[in-house]
Design a protein around this motif. Sequence first.
Motif, mmCIF file in Angstrom:
data_model
loop_
_atom_site.group_PDB
_atom_site.id
_atom_site.type_symbol
_atom_site.label_atom_id
_atom_site.label_comp_id
_atom_site.label_asym_id
_atom_site.label_seq_id
_atom_site.Cartn_x
_atom_site.Cartn_y
_atom_site.Cartn_z
ATOM 1 N N LEU A 1 -5.804 3.667 2.301
ATOM 2 C CA LEU A 1 -6.435 2.811 1.478
ATOM 3 C C LEU A 1 -5.558 1.746 0.951
ATOM 4 C CD1 LEU A 1 -7.494 5.524 -0.979
ATOM 5 C CD2 LEU A 1 -8.865 4.424 0.768
ATOM 6 N N ASP A 2 -6.205 0.499 0.415
ATOM 7 C CA ASP A 2 -5.196 -0.705 0.100
ATOM 8 C C ASP A 2 -4.545 -0.154 -1.250
ATOM 9 O OD1 ASP A 2 -6.729 -1.583 -2.216
ATOM 10 O OD2 ASP A 2 -8.320 -2.607 -0.702
ATOM 11 N N ALA A 3 -3.588 -1.165 -1.690
ATOM 12 C CA ALA A 3 -3.030 -0.878 -2.748
ATOM 13 C C ALA A 3 -3.546 -0.729 -4.013
ATOM 14 C CB ALA A 3 -1.774 -2.070 -3.011
ATOM 15 N N LEU B 1 -6.832 13.696 -5.711
ATOM 16 C CA LEU B 1 -5.752 12.453 -5.944
ATOM 17 C C LEU B 1 -4.753 12.686 -5.071
ATOM 18 C CD1 LEU B 1 -5.983 11.806 -9.764
ATOM 19 C CD2 LEU B 1 -7.033 10.303 -8.058
ATOM 20 N N LEU B 2 -4.226 13.875 -4.848
ATOM 21 C CA LEU B 2 -3.049 14.256 -3.953
ATOM 22 C C LEU B 2 -3.306 14.058 -2.688
ATOM 23 C CD1 LEU B 2 -1.507 17.599 -5.794
ATOM 24 C CD2 LEU B 2 -0.172 15.413 -5.247
ATOM 25 N N VAL B 3 -4.714 14.198 -2.326
ATOM 26 C CA VAL B 3 -5.057 13.894 -0.962
ATOM 27 C C VAL B 3 -5.138 12.518 -0.433
ATOM 28 C CG1 VAL B 3 -7.146 14.093 0.931
ATOM 29 C CG2 VAL B 3 -6.372 16.397 -0.447
ATOM 30 N N ALA B 4 -5.606 11.757 -1.569
ATOM 31 C CA ALA B 4 -5.802 10.479 -1.523
ATOM 32 C C ALA B 4 -4.451 9.476 -1.386
ATOM 33 C CB ALA B 4 -6.606 9.798 -2.824
ATOM 34 N N ALA C 1 0.782 -1.101 -0.066
ATOM 35 C CA ALA C 1 -0.007 0.091 0.133
ATOM 36 C C ALA C 1 1.035 1.231 -0.045
ATOM 37 C CB ALA C 1 -1.029 -0.097 1.377
ATOM 38 N N TYR C 2 1.955 1.208 0.751
ATOM 39 C CA TYR C 2 2.957 2.392 0.541
ATOM 40 C C TYR C 2 3.472 2.701 -0.647
ATOM 41 C CZ TYR C 2 6.563 5.466 1.890
ATOM 42 O OH TYR C 2 7.427 6.643 2.058
ATOM 43 N N GLN C 3 3.904 1.627 -1.332
ATOM 44 C CA GLN C 3 4.431 1.611 -2.652
ATOM 45 C C GLN C 3 3.277 2.250 -3.763
ATOM 46 O OE1 GLN C 3 7.657 1.127 -2.352
ATOM 47 N NE2 GLN C 3 7.059 0.135 -0.414
ATOM 48 N N ALA C 4 2.155 1.883 -3.436
ATOM 49 C CA ALA C 4 0.988 2.199 -4.163
ATOM 50 C C ALA C 4 0.712 3.973 -3.899
ATOM 51 C CB ALA C 4 -0.136 1.440 -4.097
ATOM 52 N N ARG C 5 0.729 4.100 -2.771
ATOM 53 C CA ARG C 5 1.033 5.771 -2.330
ATOM 54 C C ARG C 5 1.824 6.451 -3.233
ATOM 55 N NH1 ARG C 5 0.639 6.812 4.072
ATOM 56 N NH2 ARG C 5 -1.553 5.998 4.589
ATOM 57 N N LEU C 6 3.385 5.826 -3.171
ATOM 58 C CA LEU C 6 4.217 6.492 -4.142
ATOM 59 C C LEU C 6 4.105 6.723 -5.288
ATOM 60 C CD1 LEU C 6 7.229 5.168 -1.890
ATOM 61 C CD2 LEU C 6 6.165 7.389 -1.603
ATOM 62 N N GLU D 1 -6.750 0.215 -4.480
ATOM 63 C CA GLU D 1 -7.519 1.137 -4.507
ATOM 64 C C GLU D 1 -6.607 2.444 -4.982
ATOM 65 O OE1 GLU D 1 -10.863 1.498 -1.464
ATOM 66 O OE2 GLU D 1 -9.062 0.794 -0.475
ATOM 67 N N LEU D 2 -5.401 2.644 -4.501
ATOM 68 C CA LEU D 2 -4.613 3.657 -4.600
ATOM 69 C C LEU D 2 -4.040 3.406 -6.392
ATOM 70 C CD1 LEU D 2 -2.567 3.431 -1.410
ATOM 71 C CD2 LEU D 2 -3.967 5.377 -2.036
ATOM 72 N N GLU D 3 -3.865 2.126 -6.704
ATOM 73 C CA GLU D 3 -3.478 2.038 -8.098
ATOM 74 C C GLU D 3 -4.458 2.460 -9.176
ATOM 75 O OE1 GLU D 3 -0.287 1.800 -9.346
ATOM 76 O OE2 GLU D 3 0.772 1.073 -7.687
ATOM 77 N N ARG D 4 -5.709 2.043 -8.803
ATOM 78 C CA ARG D 4 -6.907 2.528 -9.381
ATOM 79 C C ARG D 4 -6.865 4.095 -9.558
ATOM 80 N NH1 ARG D 4 -11.539 0.010 -6.471
ATOM 81 N NH2 ARG D 4 -11.609 2.329 -5.300
ATOM 82 N N MET D 5 -6.582 4.555 -8.468
ATOM 83 C CA MET D 5 -6.647 6.276 -8.674
ATOM 84 C C MET D 5 -5.366 6.504 -9.456
ATOM 85 S SD MET D 5 -7.689 7.456 -4.815
ATOM 86 C CE MET D 5 -9.166 7.002 -4.107
ATOM 87 N N THR D 6 -4.273 5.939 -9.535
ATOM 88 C CA THR D 6 -3.185 6.270 -10.276
ATOM 89 C C THR D 6 -3.488 6.286 -12.056
ATOM 90 O OG1 THR D 6 -1.757 5.441 -8.523
ATOM 91 C CG2 THR D 6 -0.962 5.444 -10.932
ATOM 92 N N LEU D 7 -4.325 5.245 -12.066
ATOM 93 C CA LEU D 7 -4.818 5.126 -13.638
ATOM 94 C C LEU D 7 -5.655 6.356 -13.765
ATOM 95 C CD1 LEU D 7 -4.933 3.408 -16.015
ATOM 96 C CD2 LEU D 7 -7.013 2.309 -15.119
ATOM 97 N N HIS D 8 -6.632 6.795 -12.783
ATOM 98 C CA HIS D 8 -7.561 7.862 -13.011
ATOM 99 C C HIS D 8 -6.508 9.352 -13.136
ATOM 100 C CE1 HIS D 8 -11.124 10.244 -12.798
ATOM 101 N NE2 HIS D 8 -10.670 10.885 -11.932
ATOM 102 N N ALA D 9 -5.382 9.259 -12.555
ATOM 103 C CA ALA D 9 -4.565 10.331 -12.715
ATOM 104 C C ALA D 9 -4.127 10.652 -14.272
ATOM 105 C CB ALA D 9 -3.425 10.084 -11.833
ATOM 106 N N GLY D 10 -3.752 9.304 -14.706
ATOM 107 C CA GLY D 10 -3.390 9.127 -16.172
ATOM 108 C C GLY D 10 -4.535 9.922 -17.250
ATOM 109 N N SER D 11 -5.917 9.420 -16.712
ATOM 110 C CA SER D 11 -6.950 9.845 -17.700
ATOM 111 C C SER D 11 -7.124 11.543 -17.525
ATOM 112 C CB SER D 11 -8.235 9.291 -16.895
ATOM 113 O OG SER D 11 -8.251 7.899 -17.119
#
Length: 266
Positions: free
Chosen positions: A192-194, A184-187, A104-109, A196-206
């Motif tokens: 959150l679990d890994a 997304l920056l707040v999230a 989860a921490y790697q996903a935060r990063l 969920e965070l990677e899902r938001m990373t994909l949203h950042a790309g969108s």
Amino acid sequence: MPGKKSVRLGGTVIDVDDIVRDSRGVADIVADALEADFQEARYRNFEQRLFPFADAADIAEWDGYLVGQYMPLYLNYEASCADCPLGPCDLRLSVGRCGLGADAYQARLSLRRACRGTLGQVADSRELLNQAMKVYGEEMQVTWGKNHDRSDTNHISLMTGMWPRSLRELGRAMSYVEEQLAKLLVASYAGLDALELERMTLHAGSILLTAMDVSELVKMNCFGFSNASDHELTEMINWPPVSVLGGLGNVEAGKPVLTFMGDNFL
């Protein structure tokens, strides 16, 4: 069509409130999308929902499906987390004091890196749009080009449901992008679990691609940048025409050479 709350597709009348979660402020956009892009058979045979100006949570199911097909693999672990006053915690041996796991921490990063990359484009797109509004005004019309079919959906339309026709509407798209980036920056500091965070990373790309669309529309419509959609298909084999001489033979010895690099031409 201000206030339009229903649309007729063939013999079917669709209430805008039946197809979106909250139609306040977006009813006209939804009605426009239905009239331009929907078919009656598709609406009647499939459960249709629209998410104009979609939050990450609105399309979490779709983003989660994509992330689930290509699971993240973390190879360069950062094991020490100091995100909160309880830390730093070494996550190699166990979870942190707050319960955060190593993945989860790697996903935060990962999410933070995506947000940092998105931020540069968002800032450039906003600066470009603001300059265009100063020069041409908010109501200046924009187009993808005379040969661009509306069925070739752009990222602005995918994420907002809006087919932009003016600089003012591009401003609305940019406000959406900026709001999403802040969330997304707040999230990226949330518990959150890994996945969920990677899902938001994909949203950042969108939303990055949405900001890029804004930039391209402004460049083509306001600053004379070339646009393939203004040309016939038969022209494309030799397009764009060569306009800049290249090679050392074109450099005058003894005079300085200036090289411009990057995308922010302003």
